[in-house]
Write a protein that holds these residues in place. Structure first.
Motif, PDB file in Angstrom:
ATOM      1  N   ALA A 163      29.510  42.905  51.952  1.00 19.11           N
ATOM      2  CA  ALA A 163      28.243  42.176  51.908  1.00 19.11           C
ATOM      3  C   ALA A 163      28.306  41.023  52.898  1.00 19.11           C
TER       4      ALA A 163
ATOM      5  N   ILE B  29      28.466  44.667  43.610  1.00 19.04           N
ATOM      6  CA  ILE B  29      28.046  44.944  44.990  1.00 19.04           C
ATOM      7  C   ILE B  29      28.439  46.367  45.408  1.00 19.04           C
TER       8      ILE B  29
ATOM      9  N   GLU C 101      31.439  40.275  40.734  1.00 21.58           N
ATOM     10  CA  GLU C 101      30.387  40.403  41.740  1.00 21.58           C
ATOM     11  C   GLU C 101      30.740  41.478  42.765  1.00 21.58           C
TER      12      GLU C 101
ATOM     13  N   LYS D 206      25.676  49.285  46.347  1.00 24.29           N
ATOM     14  CA  LYS D 206      25.694  49.923  47.678  1.00 24.29           C
ATOM     15  C   LYS D 206      25.490  51.426  47.611  1.00 24.29           C
TER      16      LYS D 206
ATOM     17  N   VAL E 173      23.132  38.852  45.715  1.00 25.69           N
ATOM     18  CA  VAL E 173      23.960  38.723  44.513  1.00 25.69           C
ATOM     19  C   VAL E 173      24.515  37.304  44.467  1.00 25.69           C
TER      20      VAL E 173
ATOM     21  N   ALA F 219      25.806  37.933  49.568  1.00 22.93           N
ATOM     22  CA  ALA F 219      26.537  37.370  48.425  1.00 22.93           C
ATOM     23  C   ALA F 219      26.573  35.854  48.585  1.00 22.93           C
TER      24      ALA F 219
ATOM     25  N   ILE G  73      23.049  43.556  51.749  1.00 28.01           N
ATOM     26  CA  ILE G  73      23.395  42.781  50.547  1.00 28.01           C
ATOM     27  C   ILE G  73      23.957  41.431  50.982  1.00 28.01           C
TER      28      ILE G  73
END
Ligand code: AMP
Ligand code: GLY
Length: 421
Positions: A41, A16, A12, A20, A5, A30, A28
């Motif tokens: 993340a 996220i 954001e 998830k 992301v 970021a 993930i």
């Protein structure tokens, strides 16, 4: 699946947390994320505008799917760069992100395709703009053509203010090259509604409507901010108005972009004003809104990643995007002094019972502690059966979040409640 992301704000964080929920997601990243996002993340120290580095990171880390959230990287071509490396991606390419990147483009698009918006003139010459303003109706609205950190719109209540706005944008270049061209437009009045939509260029699926609160102070007083809170749905946005917007604005905009050879795939955000003469477009954004996302996504019942992938693959279907019938309210907790001067570096503590409700926007980790690192620090969202209870709960949850010098508005949702009654 490994997800990346791009971005690092409350929006954001909301994306996220929702991503998830998908069981196939294993990791993930970021870029850059922030100190609060770090709980959900892996934050990577690459800025959202470092397009080359973003694309390289995605290849090196075998990212399966990327989501580019902020306007800057989208306008700069992050999606193009990722696609070139074979990384599937949520978000429009640069040639479509221009719908937000250039106000002149978006106004001309609306004029050409008869999409309702404020009357306007475009100027590339300060003198001509000043001459025009001598007789233009007042109040008037002056907009820098390009991105200006959300500050490129000036509502001039007097002729003097209008002259000053043109001088500061075109002569003093307070927004740099973004002010080479300006739009001067008709001042509209009416309730504002934000409608985010998913579109794959063939279908446009509006998400639940929302209401932003842009001013810093209660009762919509004080300076403009990035947004001090949101509620969803927006009570002014009736089913009848939604239908009209679909026919006169949403579908025509998607079709217009196709006809221009600029197919838009991603989240297209319609900033609308419900005027006496019907809904009109105030602005387009090429991305999820912030803090609209923090109330819209908690109400999304469908799997976000699946919907996003259908946008990328061109298989989006309205029936696959389901929203709850509940209400949501997000209250932004900011640093006292925002949007002007404020102190940073205060430790943030979030009690366990509300940690799922908090979307962090401005924080970093120092000596193992999460500390404030921005004007808007975090948003606290509550979902409930009624708007009234969602507002109450959001404020109650704010009491479980602590940092020094915290500031919030005390009337988020009050206008919406009034409209309901
Ligand atoms: P924007 O950055 O385009 O979202 O504009 C910021 C805010 O300025 C909007 O949310 C509106 O409240 C206001 N605004 C923009 N254009 C107009 C207009 N033509 N008439 C009245 N208000 C406007
Ligand atoms: N909340 C307004 C925006 O995201 O531009």
């Amino acid at each position: 699946m490994k997800i990346m992301v791009v971005g690092g704000g409350g929006r954001e964080h909301a994306i996220i947390k929702k991503i998830k929920e998908n069981k196939n997601v294993t990791e993930i990243f970021a870029l850059p994320g922030n100190g609060g996002i770090a709980k959900d993340a892996t934050c990577v120290n690459i800025g959202a505008k470092e397009i080359e580095k973003i694309a390289e990171f995605a290849v090196e880390n075998k990212i399966d799917y990327a989501i580019v959230a902020p306007d800057d990287p989208l306008v700069l071509g992050a999606v193009d760069a990722l696609n070139e490396k074979g990384i599937p991606c949520f978000g429009p390419k640069a040639n479509a992100a221009i719908i937000e990147g250039s106000k002149v483009f978006s106004k001309d698009l609306m004029k050409k395709y008869n999409i309702p918006t404020a009357q306007y003139e475009v100027f590339s010459d300060a003198e001509k703009a000043l001459e025009y303003l001598k007789t233009a109706p007042i109040p008037t609205v002056i907009k820098a053509d390009g991105l200006a950190l959300g500050k490129g719109v000036i509502i001039a209540m007097t002729r003097e203010e209008a002259f000053d706005a043109v001088k500061s944008i075109m002569e003093d270049k307070v927004f740099g090259k973004s002010g080479d061209n300006i739009v001067i437009e008709e001042f509209l009045t009416g309730p504002e509604v934000s409608v985010l939509s998913f579109t794959d260029g063939k279908t446009v699926v509006p998400m639940i409507s929302s209401m932003d609160h842009k001013r810093a102070g209660d009762n919509d007083t004080g300076l403009n901010t990035g947004g001090m809170g949101t509620v969803a749905p927006n009570p002014y946005y009736t089913e009848e108005i939604a239908k009209e917007c679909m026919e006169k604005i949403f579908v025509p905009t998607m079709d217009a972009m196709n006809k221009e050879g600029r197919t838009f795939k991603g989240c297209l955000y319609f900033g609308l004003m419900l005027t006496e003469n019907g809904p009109k477009v105030i602005e387009y954004n090429c991305r999820f809104g912030d803090p609209e996302t923090q109330v819209v996504l908690p109400l999304l019942e469908s799997d976000l990643l699946t919907v996003m992938q259908s946008v990328t693959n061109g298989t989006l279907k309205a029936e696959d995007v389901k929203f709850s019938t509940k209400n949501a309210c997000c209250v932004i907790m900011a640093s006292k002094g925002y949007p002007e001067k404020y102190e940073k570096g205060f430790e943030i503590t979030i009690e366990d019972e509300v940690k799922d409700n908090v979307y962090v926007a401005g924080a970093k980790i120092t000596d193992g502690k999460v500390v404030t690192d921005g004007g808007r620090v975090l948003g606290v969202t509550a979902v409930s059966d009624s708007l009234e209870s969602a507002i109450k709960e959001a404020y109650k949850k704010c009491e479980k979040v602590h940092f020094e010098n915290a500031y919030k508005r005390n009337d988020i949702g009050a206008r919406a409640l009034k409209a309901l009654k």
